[in-house]
Design an enzyme around this catalytic site. Structure first.
Site, PDB file in Angstrom:
ATOM      1  N   GLN A   1      76.161 -34.449  11.022  1.00  0.00           N
ATOM      2  CA  GLN A   1      77.139 -33.896  11.968  1.00  0.00           C
ATOM      3  C   GLN A   1      78.398 -33.483  11.213  1.00  0.00           C
ATOM      4  OE1 GLN A   1      77.216 -36.695  15.646  1.00  0.00           O
ATOM      5  NE2 GLN A   1      76.142 -37.778  14.031  1.00  0.00           N
ATOM      6  N   ASN A   2      78.416 -33.776   9.919  1.00  0.00           N
ATOM      7  CA  ASN A   2      79.632 -33.512   9.147  1.00  0.00           C
ATOM      8  C   ASN A   2      79.745 -32.048   8.777  1.00  0.00           C
ATOM      9  OD1 ASN A   2      80.158 -36.176   9.344  1.00  0.00           O
ATOM     10  ND2 ASN A   2      79.520 -36.706   7.263  1.00  0.00           N
TER      11      ASN A   2
ATOM     12  N   ASP B   1      81.650 -31.320   6.105  1.00  0.00           N
ATOM     13  CA  ASP B   1      81.887 -31.290   4.658  1.00  0.00           C
ATOM     14  C   ASP B   1      80.584 -31.019   3.915  1.00  0.00           C
ATOM     15  OD1 ASP B   1      80.511 -33.806   3.802  1.00  0.00           O
ATOM     16  OD2 ASP B   1      82.056 -34.822   4.970  1.00  0.00           O
TER      17      ASP B   1
ATOM     18  N   HIS C   1      76.871 -29.296  13.104  1.00  0.00           N
ATOM     19  CA  HIS C   1      78.167 -28.880  13.643  1.00  0.00           C
ATOM     20  C   HIS C   1      78.896 -27.876  12.757  1.00  0.00           C
ATOM     21  CE1 HIS C   1      78.173 -32.782  16.215  1.00  0.00           C
ATOM     22  NE2 HIS C   1      77.449 -31.819  16.758  1.00  0.00           N
TER      23      HIS C   1
ATOM     24  N   GLY D   1      76.860 -44.106   9.698  1.00  0.00           N
ATOM     25  CA  GLY D   1      78.234 -43.723   9.989  1.00  0.00           C
ATOM     26  C   GLY D   1      78.435 -42.732  11.111  1.00  0.00           C
ATOM     27  N   THR D   2      77.729 -42.927  12.213  1.00  0.00           N
ATOM     28  CA  THR D   2      78.039 -42.086  13.391  1.00  0.00           C
ATOM     29  C   THR D   2      78.171 -42.954  14.627  1.00  0.00           C
ATOM     30  OG1 THR D   2      77.234 -40.383  14.922  1.00  0.00           O
ATOM     31  CG2 THR D   2      75.565 -41.445  13.559  1.00  0.00           C
ATOM     32  N   SER D   3      79.147 -42.623  15.478  1.00  0.00           N
ATOM     33  CA  SER D   3      79.362 -43.387  16.702  1.00  0.00           C
ATOM     34  C   SER D   3      78.300 -43.043  17.747  1.00  0.00           C
ATOM     35  CB  SER D   3      80.748 -43.072  17.267  1.00  0.00           C
ATOM     36  OG  SER D   3      80.836 -41.689  17.557  1.00  0.00           O
TER      37      SER D   3
HETATM   38  P1  NAD Z   1      82.898 -40.584  14.729  1.00  0.00           P
HETATM   39  O1  NAD Z   1      84.290 -40.434  14.173  1.00  0.00           O
HETATM   40  O2  NAD Z   1      82.700 -40.432  16.193  1.00  0.00           O
HETATM   41  O3  NAD Z   1      82.326 -42.041  14.359  1.00  0.00           O
HETATM   42  C1  NAD Z   1      82.437 -42.553  13.063  1.00  0.00           C
HETATM   43  C2  NAD Z   1      81.459 -43.695  12.902  1.00  0.00           C
HETATM   44  O4  NAD Z   1      81.502 -44.088  11.544  1.00  0.00           O
HETATM   45  C3  NAD Z   1      81.817 -44.924  13.748  1.00  0.00           C
HETATM   46  O5  NAD Z   1      80.632 -45.481  14.279  1.00  0.00           O
HETATM   47  C4  NAD Z   1      82.469 -45.870  12.715  1.00  0.00           C
HETATM   48  O6  NAD Z   1      82.246 -47.253  13.034  1.00  0.00           O
HETATM   49  C5  NAD Z   1      81.730 -45.481  11.458  1.00  0.00           C
HETATM   50  N1  NAD Z   1      82.466 -45.701  10.213  1.00  0.00           N
HETATM   51  C6  NAD Z   1      83.781 -45.546   9.956  1.00  0.00           C
HETATM   52  N2  NAD Z   1      84.051 -45.776   8.660  1.00  0.00           N
HETATM   53  C7  NAD Z   1      82.865 -46.103   8.096  1.00  0.00           C
HETATM   54  C8  NAD Z   1      82.484 -46.443   6.777  1.00  0.00           C
HETATM   55  N3  NAD Z   1      83.369 -46.503   5.766  1.00  0.00           N
HETATM   56  N4  NAD Z   1      81.176 -46.703   6.536  1.00  0.00           N
HETATM   57  C9  NAD Z   1      80.250 -46.646   7.556  1.00  0.00           C
HETATM   58  N5  NAD Z   1      80.559 -46.348   8.823  1.00  0.00           N
HETATM   59  C10 NAD Z   1      81.857 -46.071   9.082  1.00  0.00           C
HETATM   60  O7  NAD Z   1      82.017 -39.613  13.925  1.00  0.00           O
HETATM   61  P2  NAD Z   1      80.744 -38.821  14.365  1.00  0.00           P
HETATM   62  O8  NAD Z   1      79.837 -39.716  15.129  1.00  0.00           O
HETATM   63  O9  NAD Z   1      80.254 -38.174  13.134  1.00  0.00           O
HETATM   64  O10 NAD Z   1      81.283 -37.700  15.363  1.00  0.00           O
HETATM   65  C11 NAD Z   1      82.459 -37.024  15.088  1.00  0.00           C
HETATM   66  C12 NAD Z   1      82.389 -35.512  14.911  1.00  0.00           C
HETATM   67  O11 NAD Z   1      83.571 -35.182  14.180  1.00  0.00           O
HETATM   68  C13 NAD Z   1      81.243 -35.006  14.072  1.00  0.00           C
HETATM   69  O12 NAD Z   1      80.447 -34.227  14.856  1.00  0.00           O
HETATM   70  C14 NAD Z   1      81.869 -34.154  12.966  1.00  0.00           C
HETATM   71  O13 NAD Z   1      81.576 -32.790  13.154  1.00  0.00           O
HETATM   72  C15 NAD Z   1      83.347 -34.300  13.099  1.00  0.00           C
HETATM   73  N6  NAD Z   1      83.994 -34.856  11.878  1.00  0.00           N
HETATM   74  C16 NAD Z   1      83.511 -34.541  10.648  1.00  0.00           C
HETATM   75  C17 NAD Z   1      84.098 -35.077   9.499  1.00  0.00           C
HETATM   76  C18 NAD Z   1      83.513 -34.710   8.147  1.00  0.00           C
HETATM   77  O14 NAD Z   1      82.864 -33.677   8.030  1.00  0.00           O
HETATM   78  N7  NAD Z   1      83.686 -35.534   7.117  1.00  0.00           N
HETATM   79  C19 NAD Z   1      85.175 -35.942   9.612  1.00  0.00           C
HETATM   80  C20 NAD Z   1      85.678 -36.246  10.920  1.00  0.00           C
HETATM   81  C21 NAD Z   1      85.059 -35.691  12.048  1.00  0.00           C
END
Ligand code: NAD
Length: 228
Positions: free
Chosen positions: A89-90, A92, A107, A172-174
């Site tokens: 879903q990232n 990056d 995404h 690492g996804t909610s």
């Molecule tokens: P989210 O922010 O909803 O959930 C993050 C999840 O990761 C949580 O369950 C949390 O407990 C867990 N988490 C936090 N730090 C962690 C770690 N160090 N190790 C393991 N788990 C950890 O993220 P989501 O479910 O991916 O949904 C958010 C949306 O936001 C995505 O669709 C994405 O497109 C976007 N997003 C992307 C990025 C990126 O590309 N790096 C960053 C922020 C948001």
């Protein structure tokens, strides 16, 4: 000879947290201090496109500075033993930079942009975007990101990949962003299921082996414990 098993890894923002990229659920619905709907929805774009472009220019610059971490590398290494598909879903590109060769971005990708009138053709997003930057047809350029309320064109492909998984690992996804989270409804019955998260989401209740830890050490623990 045994058939090579297919591992599918579903990742979210948590896998990139230790690379310095913030998740948004961890900071009260804010993404780097912004209300997500202001910067990641068609309504936000209609209201204030300059702010949206500035937001993604900042995200692109942060991603350029970030490096893949051990968790991205462990996933890339699985290709030595398995057929591996990453559904992320990232936005990056840290999976690709760690060496994963088969990554589906649900995404969108912050390394690309597209025209507001044609999201199927992409261009490199290799400098800050501003209002007035247009494609050959005069249509304003925007980041190639799927915003809340927009179609997720890769969803059908993600479901088909999930249906062919022998082993499925979530990192690492909610699991709160739909339709992405619904891929887990398509897992075949024989599939082995694992999840690594700093805080395991409570909708996971059936048949997942859990490791509650950050992605780097958690994934290392999981791969060792289950001999993957
Ligand atoms: P989210 O922010 O909803 O959930 C993050 C999840 O990761 C949580 O369950 C949390 O407990 C867990 N988490 C936090 N730090 C962690 C770690 N160090 N190790 C393991 N788990 C950890 O993220 P989501 O479910 O991916 O949904 C958010 C949306 O936001 C995505 O669709 C994405 O497109 C976007 N997003 C992307 C990025 C990126 O590309 N790096 C960053 C922020 C948001």
């Amino acid at each position: 000879m045994d058939k090579i098993q297919h591992i599918v890894v579903l990742t979210g923002a948590g896998i990139s947290a230790e690379s310095g990229l913030q998740t948004f659920r961890d900071s009260d619905g804010l993404w780097e201090g912004y209300n997500v709907y202001d910067v990641a929805s068609p309504m936000g774009w209609a209201k204030n496109p300059e702010m949206v472009l500035n937001f993604y220019n900042e995200r692109r610059n942060s991603v350029l500075k970030a490096k893949p971490n051990k968790a991205h590398e462990l996933i890339a290494n699985l290709e030595k033993k398995y057929a591996v598909t990453v559904i992320t879903q990232n936005i990056d590109d840290l999976h690709e930079r760690a060496g994963s060769t088969n990554v589906l971005h649900l995404h969108g990708e912050i390394t690309k942009c597209c025209a507001v009138d044609n999201k199927t053709k992409t261009y490199p997003y290799n400098k800050d975007l501003k209002m007035g930057d247009v494609d050959a047809y005069g249509s304003q350029l925007r980041p190639f990101i799927v915003w809340f309320g927009e179609d997720v064109p890769m969803m059908g492909k993600a479901v088909a990949i999930t249906m062919s998984a022998d082993i499925f690992i979530i990192v690492g996804t909610s699991l709160q962003v739909y339709p992405a989270a619904s891929v887990i409804d398509y897992l075949p019955p024989h599939c082995q299921k694992y999840i690594v998260d700093k805080k395991i989401p409570n909708i996971i209740d059936t048949g997942f082996s859990e490791v509650e830890d950050v992605a780097t050490t958690g994934l290392a623990t999981l791969l060792k414990k289950y001999n993957l």
